[in-house]
Design an enzyme around this catalytic site. Structure first.
Site, PDB file in Angstrom:
ATOM      1  N   LYS A 183      51.246 104.854  86.644  1.00 43.58           N
ATOM      2  CA  LYS A 183      52.726 104.666  86.400  1.00 43.58           C
ATOM      3  C   LYS A 183      53.386 105.213  85.482  1.00 43.58           C
ATOM      4  O   LYS A 183      53.351 104.752  84.161  1.00 43.58           O
ATOM      5  CB  LYS A 183      52.910 103.130  86.625  1.00 43.58           C
ATOM      6  CG  LYS A 183      54.263 102.729  87.220  1.00 43.58           C
ATOM      7  CD  LYS A 183      55.553 103.262  86.622  1.00 43.58           C
ATOM      8  CE  LYS A 183      55.984 102.261  85.317  1.00 43.58           C
ATOM      9  NZ  LYS A 183      57.098 102.795  84.531  1.00 43.58           N
ATOM     10  N   GLU A 258      46.747 100.730  73.812  1.00 41.92           N
ATOM     11  CA  GLU A 258      47.258 101.587  72.762  1.00 41.92           C
ATOM     12  C   GLU A 258      48.578 101.182  72.403  1.00 41.92           C
ATOM     13  O   GLU A 258      49.689 101.419  73.395  1.00 41.92           O
ATOM     14  CB  GLU A 258      47.083 102.987  73.083  1.00 41.92           C
ATOM     15  CG  GLU A 258      46.526 103.927  71.753  1.00 41.92           C
ATOM     16  CD  GLU A 258      47.918 104.506  71.363  1.00 41.92           C
ATOM     17  OE1 GLU A 258      48.625 103.680  70.449  1.00 41.92           O
ATOM     18  OE2 GLU A 258      48.127 105.464  71.261  1.00 41.92           O
ATOM     19  N   CYS A 292      53.061 107.368  68.265  1.00 42.38           N
ATOM     20  CA  CYS A 292      52.417 106.301  67.688  1.00 42.38           C
ATOM     21  C   CYS A 292      51.831 106.561  66.363  1.00 42.38           C
ATOM     22  O   CYS A 292      51.682 105.534  65.596  1.00 42.38           O
ATOM     23  CB  CYS A 292      51.341 105.786  68.850  1.00 42.38           C
ATOM     24  SG  CYS A 292      50.350 107.076  69.498  1.00 42.38           S
ATOM     25  N   GLU A 392      57.241  99.153  63.694  1.00 38.89           N
ATOM     26  CA  GLU A 392      57.137 100.281  64.138  1.00 38.89           C
ATOM     27  C   GLU A 392      58.721 100.854  64.633  1.00 38.89           C
ATOM     28  O   GLU A 392      59.196  99.988  65.611  1.00 38.89           O
ATOM     29  CB  GLU A 392      56.310 100.674  65.287  1.00 38.89           C
ATOM     30  CG  GLU A 392      56.093 101.912  65.946  1.00 38.89           C
ATOM     31  CD  GLU A 392      55.432 102.278  67.074  1.00 38.89           C
ATOM     32  OE1 GLU A 392      55.437 101.412  68.006  1.00 38.89           O
ATOM     33  OE2 GLU A 392      54.270 103.107  66.722  1.00 38.89           O
TER      34      GLU A 392
HETATM   35  P1  NAI Z   1      57.516  99.975  76.728  1.00 36.22           P
HETATM   36  O1  NAI Z   1      56.120  99.567  76.331  1.00 36.22           O
HETATM   37  O2  NAI Z   1      58.337  98.941  77.548  1.00 36.22           O
HETATM   38  O3  NAI Z   1      57.181 101.083  78.113  1.00 36.22           O
HETATM   39  C1  NAI Z   1      56.005 101.697  78.223  1.00 36.22           C
HETATM   40  C2  NAI Z   1      55.421 101.730  79.520  1.00 36.22           C
HETATM   41  O4  NAI Z   1      55.368 100.318  80.096  1.00 36.22           O
HETATM   42  C3  NAI Z   1      56.658 102.584  80.587  1.00 36.22           C
HETATM   43  O5  NAI Z   1      55.887 103.161  81.281  1.00 36.22           O
HETATM   44  C4  NAI Z   1      57.518 101.076  81.015  1.00 36.22           C
HETATM   45  O6  NAI Z   1      57.877 101.573  82.451  1.00 36.22           O
HETATM   46  C5  NAI Z   1      56.156 100.323  81.336  1.00 36.22           C
HETATM   47  N1  NAI Z   1      56.597  99.044  81.359  1.00 36.22           N
HETATM   48  C6  NAI Z   1      57.654  98.276  80.919  1.00 36.22           C
HETATM   49  N2  NAI Z   1      57.690  96.952  81.081  1.00 36.22           N
HETATM   50  C7  NAI Z   1      56.723  96.770  81.746  1.00 36.22           C
HETATM   51  C8  NAI Z   1      56.125  95.423  82.488  1.00 36.22           C
HETATM   52  N3  NAI Z   1      56.754  94.256  82.277  1.00 36.22           N
HETATM   53  N4  NAI Z   1      54.976  95.770  83.145  1.00 36.22           N
HETATM   54  C9  NAI Z   1      54.052  96.689  83.045  1.00 36.22           C
HETATM   55  N5  NAI Z   1      54.621  97.858  82.655  1.00 36.22           N
HETATM   56  C10 NAI Z   1      55.792  98.036  81.914  1.00 36.22           C
HETATM   57  O7  NAI Z   1      58.242 100.794  75.738  1.00 36.22           O
HETATM   58  P2  NAI Z   1      59.781 101.332  75.579  1.00 36.22           P
HETATM   59  O8  NAI Z   1      60.651 100.045  76.111  1.00 36.22           O
HETATM   60  O9  NAI Z   1      59.717 102.591  76.240  1.00 36.22           O
HETATM   61  O10 NAI Z   1      59.995 101.493  74.055  1.00 36.22           O
HETATM   62  C11 NAI Z   1      60.107 100.348  73.245  1.00 36.22           C
HETATM   63  C12 NAI Z   1      59.482 100.558  71.804  1.00 36.22           C
HETATM   64  O11 NAI Z   1      57.857 100.476  72.160  1.00 36.22           O
HETATM   65  C13 NAI Z   1      59.272 101.782  71.148  1.00 36.22           C
HETATM   66  O12 NAI Z   1      60.734 101.857  70.161  1.00 36.22           O
HETATM   67  C14 NAI Z   1      58.337 101.928  70.215  1.00 36.22           C
HETATM   68  O13 NAI Z   1      58.187 101.233  69.178  1.00 36.22           O
HETATM   69  C15 NAI Z   1      57.320 101.233  71.135  1.00 36.22           C
HETATM   70  N6  NAI Z   1      56.561 102.475  71.800  1.00 36.22           N
HETATM   71  C16 NAI Z   1      55.405 102.941  71.567  1.00 36.22           C
HETATM   72  C17 NAI Z   1      54.471 103.963  72.204  1.00 36.22           C
HETATM   73  C18 NAI Z   1      53.354 104.200  71.779  1.00 36.22           C
HETATM   74  O14 NAI Z   1      52.672 105.566  71.937  1.00 36.22           O
HETATM   75  N7  NAI Z   1      52.494 103.442  70.954  1.00 36.22           N
HETATM   76  C19 NAI Z   1      55.083 104.778  73.189  1.00 36.22           C
HETATM   77  C20 NAI Z   1      56.606 104.215  73.540  1.00 36.22           C
HETATM   78  C21 NAI Z   1      56.948 103.210  72.934  1.00 36.22           C
END
Ligand code: NAI
Ligand code: MG
Length: 491
Positions: A183, A258, A292, A392
């Site tokens: 996904k 991660e 990250c 972050e």
């Molecule tokens: P997110 O963690 O919500 O999204 C990442 C993935 O999780 C996406 O594919 C999203 O559709 C999915 N997702 C969202 N809600 C879910 C749920 N309830 N159950 C299962 N999957 C779900 O991150 P978002 O909202 O895009 O970004 C918010 C913050 O997260 C960013 O500002 C950053 O600080 C952090 N982030 C960190 C990343 C990393 O590489 N460590 C990558 C992206 C975001």
């Protein structure tokens, strides 16, 4: 120089509007709805993808379950060969993949693609997974361990680097004989769709890689709860990671997490600043800080702070910001939500009493108004307890923090909930060794930030940055479970 159109990539020639991949078929969401994927530099529509929900996840998991026995029983040499062919397809389409990722993420060209090497690494490992023979109590007993795949593996990835993050999960999973339901993030699902298409072209059988697009709370939330899923991996925010972990707990399945970081760049007086300064700047401006491992904290002795800040600030001045298709070093943030988040942290930093050295604002003007552009920003006089030093931000915002001695530098470096990566800049070998051993992080760099400097280095976090390792032999092993076989040869 301004080019009007993003040079040459017709997205609809590469991918079909409104379809994702289930059991080798390109199908719409069962509910018929779609999500618009936009170019964050311009706001233009790139393509519509299906708005998948639990019923689409269910179809994909069933397809992955159906494909599993044959894939598990395929000779590992044949699985390796198919992965090599996938790598070849990726190489042939390297430029297209790079442009597509640029268009959906908003980043400028990154340099040579890491993707073919990532896939061939796991292709080479596919037929080298072994168990061991065990000593036995009786002379006529034979005992051994087998490494077997789990079955259907669920992967949820974010939008910041969709292609490498997909490959980092899918390549070891399928090399070890698992099948996958992926996904991708709703903001950047196109490069994963193209990678899945190339996997099909390479001859990886239908159902081995399934890809369902959709929103997190709809499609994403259904995946770790599905009884057919035997293992999960998640990359993204700690908040969402916690929800996925709760779902895995209900489903009693293992999870790889991660969750980002707050990478310290610890600079000592004896560091080679000519080398450190450009690396520090690139580390926080690459991908607009949406990485990250972004080096978001610089730790420095007060005696050298002003010189270092002046040098970093001068280098920040050279960072060209604009749409990815112009000659720039840094593009926009991914979306309006991310822009609000970063601008919010700029306000928080000021309110907390940190001092803006350079940047600090949203960019405006003709080139910027249709996208989510912010200035690369340096805060100094940041104290370790401030939110901009702890949380972050996921944007091009650097916090400069003073320390008095090596012990305090270490304490500050380790003083956040994260522990993904850390960098130490020094010419003192003893200090490098001490810090490398005491910093709490999954990767520690000395006089470099180059995580791609090593081949097959395990990747993953300490503390709230997560657990489990992607990349390296460790990743392949994580995608297997160990079975012990004991054969009694008596009578
Ligand atoms: P997110 O963690 O919500 O999204 C990442 C993935 O999780 C996406 O594919 C999203 O559709 C999915 N997702 C969202 N809600 C879910 C749920 N309830 N159950 C299962 N999957 C779900 O991150 P978002 O909202 O895009 O970004 C918010 C913050 O997260 C960013 O500002 C950053 O600080 C952090 N982030 C960190 C990343 C990393 O590489 N460590 C990558 C992206 C975001
Ligand atoms: Mg989210």
């Amino acid at each position: 120089m301004t080019m009007t159109a993003p040079a040459g990539l017709d997205v609809s020639a590469e991918l079909t509007d409104g379809t994702h991949l289930i059991g080798g078929q390109w199908v719409p969401a069962r509910g018929g709805e779609t999500i618009d994927v936009i170019n964050p530099a311009t706001g233009d529509l790139l393509l519509r993808v299906p708005r998948g929900r639990a019923e689409d996840i269910d179809a994909a998991v069933r397809a992955a379950e159906d494909a599993f026995p044959a894939w598990r029983d395929t000779s590992p040499t044949v699985r390796a060969e198919l992965l090599y062919r996938w790598a070849d397809e990726i190489s042939k389409h390297e430029q297209t993949l790079d442009q597509l990722e640029s268009m959906e993420v908003g980043r400028p060209h990154w340099g040579p693609s890491p993707l073919p090497g990532m896939v061939t690494y796991f292709a080479g490992q596919a037929d080298k997974l072994t168990g061991m023979t065990l000593p036995t109590h009786g002379p006529n007993t034979l005992a051994m361990t087998l490494r077997e795949p789990y079955g259907v593996s669920g992967c949820i990835i974010p939008w910041n680097a969709p292609a490498p993050l997909m490959v980092a999960d899918v390549a070891p999973a399928i090399a070890a004989g698992n099948t996958v339901v992926l996904k991708p993030a709703e903001d950047a699902p196109l490069t994963p769709l193209l990678l899945a298409k190339l996997a099909m072209a390479a001859g990886i059988p239908p159902g081995v890689i399934n890809l369902v697009t959709g929103y997190g709370p709809e499609a994403g939330a259904a995946l770790p709860l599905h009884p057919g899923v035997r293992r999960m991996s998640f990359t993204g925010s700690p908040e969402t990671g916690g929800k996925v972990m709760e779902a895995c707990a209900k489903n009693l399945i293992p999870l790889h997490l991660e969750l980002g970081g707050k990478t310290p760049q610890i600079v000592f007086r004896d560091a080679d600043l000519a080398k450190a300064v450009p690396a520090i700047v690139r580390s926080i401006t690459l991908n607009t800080g949406q990485i990250c491992a972004a080096g978001s904290r610089v730790l420095v002795e007060p005696g050298m702070r002003d010189d270092l800040v002046a040098a970093v600030s001068q280098e920040f001045g050279k960072v060209r910001v604009g749409p990815w298709y112009e000659r720039v070093d840094m593009g926009p943030l991914i979306n309006a939500k991310q822009e609000r988040r970063v601008l919010g942290y700029l306000d928080i930093g000021r309110e907390e009493g940190a001092e803006v050295v350079t940047g600090g604002h949203k960019l405006s003007g003709e080139k910027f108004d249709r996208g989510f552009f912010v200035e690369p920003t340096i805060f100094q006089r940041v104290t370790p307890d401030m939110r901009i030093a702890q949380e972050e931000i996921f944007g091009p915002v650097l916090s400069v923090i003073d320390y008095t001695d090596e012990a305090e530098a270490l304490e500050i470096a380790n003083g956040t909930k994260y522990g993904l990566t850390a960098a130490v800049w020094t010419s003192d070998v003893g200090r490098a060794v001490r810090l490398a051993k005491r910093v709490q992080a999954g990767q520690v760099y000395v006089n470099t930030t180059g995580f791609r400097g090593a081949i097959g280095s395990p990747w993953g976090g300490y503390k709230h940055s997560g657990f489990g390792r992607s990349m390296g032999v460790a990743a392949l092993e994580e995608y297997t479970q160990i079975k012990t076989v004991i054969i009694d040869g008596d009578g």
